[in-house]
Design a protein around this motif. Structure first.
Motif, PDB file in Angstrom:
ATOM      1  N   VAL A  70     -11.803   0.136   6.059  1.00 24.90           N
ATOM      2  CA  VAL A  70     -10.557   0.742   6.537  1.00 24.90           C
ATOM      3  C   VAL A  70     -10.805   1.182   7.972  1.00 24.90           C
ATOM      4  N   VAL A  71      -9.961   0.717   8.903  1.00 25.07           N
ATOM      5  CA  VAL A  71     -10.149   1.046  10.322  1.00 25.07           C
ATOM      6  C   VAL A  71      -9.128   2.110  10.735  1.00 25.07           C
ATOM      7  N   GLY A  72      -9.630   3.216  11.281  1.00 17.66           N
ATOM      8  CA  GLY A  72      -8.758   4.309  11.728  1.00 17.66           C
ATOM      9  C   GLY A  72      -9.384   5.644  11.363  1.00 17.66           C
ATOM     10  N   GLY A  73      -8.930   6.692  12.057  1.00 21.86           N
ATOM     11  CA  GLY A  73      -9.507   8.013  11.795  1.00 21.86           C
ATOM     12  C   GLY A  73      -8.468   9.073  11.509  1.00 21.86           C
ATOM     13  N   GLY A  74      -7.209   8.664  11.404  1.00 16.99           N
ATOM     14  CA  GLY A  74      -6.155   9.632  11.107  1.00 16.99           C
ATOM     15  C   GLY A  74      -5.998   9.820   9.603  1.00 16.99           C
ATOM     16  N   LEU A  75      -5.007  10.640   9.238  1.00 14.68           N
ATOM     17  CA  LEU A  75      -4.852  10.962   7.815  1.00 14.68           C
ATOM     18  C   LEU A  75      -4.460   9.732   6.998  1.00 14.68           C
ATOM     19  N   THR A  76      -3.732   8.780   7.612  1.00 15.62           N
ATOM     20  CA  THR A  76      -3.355   7.569   6.868  1.00 15.62           C
ATOM     21  C   THR A  76      -4.602   6.763   6.496  1.00 15.62           C
ATOM     22  N   ALA A  77      -5.522   6.612   7.439  1.00 13.86           N
ATOM     23  CA  ALA A  77      -6.751   5.852   7.170  1.00 13.86           C
ATOM     24  C   ALA A  77      -7.606   6.584   6.125  1.00 13.86           C
ATOM     25  N   ILE A  78      -7.713   7.897   6.258  1.00 16.73           N
ATOM     26  CA  ILE A  78      -8.539   8.678   5.326  1.00 16.73           C
ATOM     27  C   ILE A  78      -7.962   8.580   3.907  1.00 16.73           C
ATOM     28  N   GLU A  79      -6.632   8.728   3.807  1.00 15.71           N
ATOM     29  CA  GLU A  79      -5.993   8.641   2.492  1.00 15.71           C
ATOM     30  C   GLU A  79      -6.188   7.242   1.896  1.00 15.71           C
ATOM     31  N   THR A  80      -6.034   6.221   2.731  1.00 17.13           N
ATOM     32  CA  THR A  80      -6.171   4.838   2.256  1.00 17.13           C
ATOM     33  C   THR A  80      -7.590   4.572   1.743  1.00 17.13           C
ATOM     34  N   ALA A  81      -8.591   5.043   2.491  1.00 12.29           N
ATOM     35  CA  ALA A  81      -9.983   4.812   2.087  1.00 12.29           C
ATOM     36  C   ALA A  81     -10.290   5.540   0.777  1.00 12.29           C
ATOM     37  N   ALA A  82      -9.885   6.809   0.690  1.00 13.57           N
ATOM     38  CA  ALA A  82     -10.209   7.593  -0.511  1.00 13.57           C
ATOM     39  C   ALA A  82      -9.487   7.045  -1.741  1.00 13.57           C
ATOM     40  N   GLU A  83      -8.212   6.721  -1.581  1.00 11.60           N
ATOM     41  CA  GLU A  83      -7.448   6.202  -2.732  1.00 11.60           C
ATOM     42  C   GLU A  83      -8.015   4.849  -3.189  1.00 11.60           C
ATOM     43  N   THR A  84      -8.374   4.001  -2.232  1.00  7.80           N
ATOM     44  CA  THR A  84      -8.923   2.679  -2.583  1.00  7.80           C
ATOM     45  C   THR A  84     -10.254   2.842  -3.324  1.00  7.80           C
ATOM     46  N   CYS A 148      -5.533   0.709  10.015  1.00  3.52           N
ATOM     47  CA  CYS A 148      -4.703   1.931  10.013  1.00  3.52           C
ATOM     48  C   CYS A 148      -4.948   2.697  11.308  1.00  3.52           C
ATOM     49  N   ALA A 149      -4.953   1.965  12.432  1.00  2.00           N
ATOM     50  CA  ALA A 149      -5.377   2.564  13.699  1.00  2.00           C
ATOM     51  C   ALA A 149      -4.208   2.949  14.593  1.00  2.00           C
TER      52      ALA A 149
END
Ligand SMILES: Cc1cc2nc3c(=O)[nH]c(=O)nc-3n(C[C@H](O)[C@H](O)[C@H](O)COP(=O)(O)OP(=O)(O)OC[C@H]3O[C@@H](n4cnc5c(N)ncnc54)[C@H](O)[C@@H]3O)c2cc1C
Length: 315
Positions: A70-84, A148-149
């Protein structure tokens, strides 16, 4: 009617559609939102419904041990990585932030987010920007890359000769009206209220909904010959879901700056779920009864209208 607007002709009050048709308007609300900035070939986006369906199919087709980056450091990227990672325990999941992840939350909340990501089994690779040219699957040694950048806005306003800011957002006054175009209003991610007082309004559902409500209210006021009101909305928190039983809520001041108080774990996950459900309830409630939806007030304004060099169009 579902059509894609290709041009807005303010002089004739006409919208031209990509399919060739046109539509005349008396008032126009420009609310075309935001989407993913250009995505490198080989990466997938979750910023649209179709994109996230495609991403889901790609992730679900992976074999145990395969790698989702998952590429990105905002809340969308964090949520995507954790949920996945929580949903697909058999996969390897990594998160690649160019800089400090979640830069808008407090240091304590950020440490809590990092703990949650570790618990979820997400490998965190911070401080190395992923090039946006070339196939990122190669450099990241990943089978699926979710990009998600950051978001960008459509160029419809600029292409239509309407005033835009440096990011391409339609510029509106504090009453959400385009200066010099009394029949055009803007709301949401694709619009920016001119002046430093409103710089705190980040692209979000929490800002888009009150802006949409005020734009609609001001059009009705205008039609009734009443004075339009100055937009006033503030934030209450930033929250993410980090799996079904983990989350983070960072409480914020009206201007979105974080306070010391933040929640983590199951309680935060429940809070996030409530907010998601309430968002739908607010929309349904407003559709049933105009004025039912209310929102928190914004911060105290630092400058007066005269200092901003704008006519008080909303009074
Ligand atoms: C994965 C993800 C998670 C998010 N999580 C949160 C969150 O937890 N909290 C939060 O506050 N925000 C969140 N956001 C951001 C939030 O979704 C947006 O800020 C919000 O939807 C913006 O609302 P809007 O009305 O401006 O635009 P949108 O909701 O994007 O709607 C714009 C609409 O305009 C349509 N459109 C675009 N161009 C044209 C055209 N030329 N012609 C016709 N129609 C057009 C689009 O198809 C779309 O239907 C998230 C976003 C994503 C992608």
């Amino acid at each position: 009617m579902t059509e894609t607007a290709a041009r807005i002709d303010a002089a004739t009050r006409t919208i031209r559609f990509a399919g060739g048709g046109t539509l005349d308007y008396d008032y126009l609300v420009y609310a075309v939102g935001s989407g993913q900035a250009r995505i490198p070939d080989g990466a997938l986006t979750i910023s649209t419904l179709a994109g996230s369906a495609q991403a889901r199919r790609a992730v679900e087709a992976l074999e145990p041990g395969q790698h989702v980056a998952v590429v990105g450091g905002g809340l969308t990227a964090i949520e995507t990585a954790a949920e996945t990672a929580h949903r697909h325990r058999h996969l390897r999941v990594s998160l690649h932030a160019a800089d400090v992840p979640a830069p808008r939350v407090s240091a304590g909340a950020r440490r809590g987010l990092a703990r949650s990501l570790r618990r979820a089994g997400v490998e965190q690779r911070n401080g190395t920007p992923v090039p946006s040219s070339g196939d990122p699957r190669v450099g990241l040694d990943a089978d699926v890359v979710l990009w998600c950048a950051g978001f960008s806005v459509p160029d419809l306003a600029a292409a239509s000769g309407l005033p835009v800011d440096g990011a391409g957002r339609l510029v509106v006054d504090p009453a959400l009206q385009v200066p010099g175009q009394p029949r055009i209003y803007g709301a949401g991610d694709a619009a920016a209220i001119a002046g430093p007082d409103f710089a705190y309004l980040r692209m979000s559902c929490a800002a888009a909904m009150p802006m949409g409500a005020d734009a609609a209210g001001n059009i009705l006021r205008d039609m009734d010959g009443e004075a339009r009101i100055r937009h006033d909305s503030g934030f209450g928190g930033q929250c993410v879901s980090l799996g079904r039983s983990d989350g983070m809520v960072q409480f914020v001041r009206a201007d979105d700056s974080p306070v010391r108080f933040h929640l983590h774990g199951r309680l935060a996950a429940v809070q996030k779920e409530i907010i998601c459900r309430m968002t739908l309830r607010w929309i349904r409630g407003e559709a049933k009864r105009s004025g039912a939806y209310t929102w928190p007030k914004g911060p105290r304004m630092r400058t007066t209208t005269a200092e901003q060099g704008q006519a008080p169009a909303w009074s």
